[in-house]
Design an enzyme around this catalytic site. Sequence first.
Site, PDB file in Angstrom:
ATOM      1  CD  GLN A  99      -2.946   1.386   2.273  1.00  0.00           C
ATOM      2  OE1 GLN A  99      -2.252   1.882   3.208  1.00  0.00           O
ATOM      3  NE2 GLN A  99      -4.124   0.959   2.331  1.00  0.00           N
ATOM      4  CE1 TYR A 182      -3.033   9.662   6.934  1.00  0.00           C
ATOM      5  CE2 TYR A 182      -4.372   7.933   6.396  1.00  0.00           C
ATOM      6  CZ  TYR A 182      -3.690   8.397   7.432  1.00  0.00           C
ATOM      7  OH  TYR A 182      -3.709   8.218   8.862  1.00  0.00           O
ATOM      8  N   GLY A 327      -9.869  -6.064   8.774  1.00  0.00           N
ATOM      9  CA  GLY A 327      -8.681  -5.346   9.444  1.00  0.00           C
ATOM     10  C   GLY A 327      -8.520  -5.725  10.842  1.00  0.00           C
TER      11      GLY A 327
END
Length: 375
Positions: A99, A182, A327
């Site tokens: 990522q 982000y 996750g």
Amino acid sequence: MSALFAPLKLGSVTIPNRIGMSALTRNRAPGAVPTEIMKDYYEQRALGGAGLIVSEGTLVTRQGSEWPESPGIWNQEQVKGWKTITDAVHKTETKIYCQLWHLGRLSHPDAPEQIAAGEPVYAPSALSARGGKFRFISGEPGYVKPTEIADPTTLIALFKTAALNAKAAGFDGVELHGANGYLVHQFLDATANTRTDKWGGSVENRARFALETLRALIEVWGPDVAVKLSPAGGYNDMGMPLQDTVDTFGYLLREISTLGLAYVTLMRYTPMTDPEFDGKKRATQHDVIATFAPFLSNTALFVNSGVTADEAAALVGSSTAAGVFFGIPFIAHPDLGRRVRAGKAFDNEVDWARVYGATGADHRAGYLDYKVAVY
């Protein structure tokens, strides 16, 4: 659960099942270099039945993250460290993507890595995000006003170099981090991007940075490129009115669907990523999957955020999604894939005090010491 354990071709590789481990920041990379215990961590979860692992957010350049000891992939020492991890994962059937992550306005100029970089905190516009807490900086400051980047193509070049490094490190592909407030998300969101040039203003202009970055990654990786998006926003002071959200992400996903990506991950709304400012929740609550899945006519969809094993089976079995990412459950269950196949409960408790490491503590604790089930 049988639908979850059918192989799936993504780009040029085939993953053995539809269970993905999503990116999970864990703060175990001193000096931004991957470590031996990180190898053990990823290897545990590959052996535990993950079909696809996405690395923790991996910085494409030196930045002052509020997550200290986050790994990077901008130099050869980091490439070497990641190579030991990808080699370990590839001893199993599991595939692993890197990522690629740039923080944008969520860096801090007083963080050691930002100081070492000798660069200001860059963002699409000189607008600070609310919130944040840099616990390793004196006074625990929040986010600061960034410097508007004059030429966004210089940032795209960082992603392309990182993609080349990820290939050298042995990854199977790259996932662009376009979620959670982000850099890529900052360009998309009109509350963070007020530019008046070709990188801001209209939906097409705000989506330009994401699309041009994806095209740069495709130049390196061909079909082995993915992107993660969080249209509901909230986290890190993101979120537009619903119609603006639908217009922006609908356009972006229509364009993405023509690029031949391996997959797109859509993060659903979750309360834990919806902060409150001035008495109001920040996120734009809506059904992300129902709203945006129709735009992805040619691209595999993965669903992320709060998915249970039963729901995962239903999503894949109904062809609503090609696969599902877990996750937080993967933090405490290194054998999560095996548990799903065997019908075992997710019954380990997350050691939250050590999830991100603890000063002076054994970094293996809360990281490598979770029990596997009895099979």
